[in-house]
Design a protein around this motif. Structure first.
Motif, PDB file in Angstrom:
ATOM      1  N   LEU A  59       0.832  -1.206   0.000  1.00  0.00           N
ATOM      2  CA  LEU A  59       0.000   0.000   0.000  1.00  0.00           C
ATOM      3  C   LEU A  59       0.867   1.257   0.000  1.00  0.00           C
ATOM      4  O   LEU A  59       0.567   2.225  -0.699  1.00  0.00           O
ATOM      5  N   PHE A  60       1.965   1.215   0.754  1.00  0.00           N
ATOM      6  CA  PHE A  60       2.836   2.392   0.733  1.00  0.00           C
ATOM      7  C   PHE A  60       3.395   2.628  -0.678  1.00  0.00           C
ATOM      8  O   PHE A  60       3.447   3.769  -1.149  1.00  0.00           O
ATOM      9  N   ASN A  61       3.795   1.552  -1.347  1.00  0.00           N
ATOM     10  CA  ASN A  61       4.321   1.711  -2.712  1.00  0.00           C
ATOM     11  C   ASN A  61       3.286   2.331  -3.644  1.00  0.00           C
ATOM     12  O   ASN A  61       3.611   3.145  -4.514  1.00  0.00           O
ATOM     13  N   GLN A  62       2.043   1.937  -3.446  1.00  0.00           N
ATOM     14  CA  GLN A  62       0.935   2.489  -4.235  1.00  0.00           C
ATOM     15  C   GLN A  62       0.767   3.992  -3.953  1.00  0.00           C
ATOM     16  O   GLN A  62       0.598   4.799  -4.869  1.00  0.00           O
ATOM     17  N   ILE A  63       0.844   4.348  -2.680  1.00  0.00           N
ATOM     18  CA  ILE A  63       0.744   5.760  -2.280  1.00  0.00           C
ATOM     19  C   ILE A  63       1.912   6.555  -2.862  1.00  0.00           C
ATOM     20  O   ILE A  63       1.724   7.647  -3.421  1.00  0.00           O
ATOM     21  N   ALA A  64       3.109   6.005  -2.746  1.00  0.00           N
ATOM     22  CA  ALA A  64       4.317   6.719  -3.198  1.00  0.00           C
ATOM     23  C   ALA A  64       4.248   6.965  -4.705  1.00  0.00           C
ATOM     24  O   ALA A  64       4.548   8.068  -5.180  1.00  0.00           O
ATOM     25  N   LEU A  65       3.836   5.944  -5.447  1.00  0.00           N
ATOM     26  CA  LEU A  65       3.725   6.096  -6.906  1.00  0.00           C
ATOM     27  C   LEU A  65       2.691   7.182  -7.245  1.00  0.00           C
ATOM     28  O   LEU A  65       2.960   8.071  -8.064  1.00  0.00           O
ATOM     29  N   ALA A  66       1.542   7.107  -6.605  1.00  0.00           N
ATOM     30  CA  ALA A  66       0.480   8.087  -6.883  1.00  0.00           C
ATOM     31  C   ALA A  66       0.959   9.507  -6.575  1.00  0.00           C
ATOM     32  O   ALA A  66       0.692  10.436  -7.333  1.00  0.00           O
TER      33      ALA A  66
END
Ligand SMILES: [Fe+2]
Ligand SMILES: [Fe+2]
Length: 177
Positions: A59-66
């Motif tokens: 989820l953090f990776n998803q947030i960081a990408l966004a």
């Protein structure tokens, strides 16, 4: 101090049925940027519910990408186009806040869930983003000033959308999210 038995607070219901018709529909660029904001805010809330390290990392990776994609399209397209329509100081501060967020993201990326302060840093990043989003969306803020300005914010929306797609593929390795 006489009897204050009759409390009226329970009846202090918000008139939720009242529709606000004052603001017309936002132009495309503003709608897209606001959608990004809502999406990432939702993910920060979700993060707080997670216990599992692998899920936290995903989820953090998803947030960081966004956030990387969102800040890039604002910095490449939206902010420069709004110079002249939006107060200089406000735009300058927005760039500085983006930089602050990026530094925090890089710190978190160098760590792993379970490390000391990992969750705390994600939480602080979320609060930081919330503050920044407020500066953009609040009355008199960047978006409000942009809407009063000269730019065609619908046409700009198409550019934002196209650049976002490119960046998602580039930075996200063509992952859908
Ligand atoms: Fe934004
Ligand atoms: Fe921003």
């Amino acid at each position: 101090m006489a009897t204050a038995a009759k409390s009226t607070t329970s009846s202090a219901r918000k008139s939720s049925g009242r529709k606000r018709r004052t603001a017309r529909r936002d132009p495309l660029s503003i709608r897209l940027l606001k959608q990004d904001h809502r999406e990432v805010e939702g993910w920060f809330d979700e993060y707080e519910q997670l216990e599992d390290d692998a899920e936290k990392l995903a989820l953090f990776n998803q947030i960081a990408l966004a956030l990387k994609v969102h800040t890039t399209i604002e910095e490449e397209i939206f902010y420069p186009e709004e110079r002249g329509d939006v107060e200089e100081d406000m735009l300058d501060e927005a760039y500085v806040e983006h930089d602050g967020a990026k530094k925090l993201i890089a710190e978190i990326e160098a760590m792993k869930p379970g490390d000391e302060f990992y969750d705390a840093k994600v939480k602080v990043l979320g609060e930081y983003i919330k503050h920044h989003v407020k500066e953009e969306e609040q009355p008199g803020g960047i978006f409000a000033q942009a809407k009063k300005g000269e730019e065609d914010l619908d046409a700009m929306g198409e550019r934002l959308k196209a650049r976002k797609e490119e960046l998602m593929a580039e930075l996200g390795g063509a992952k859908s999210h």
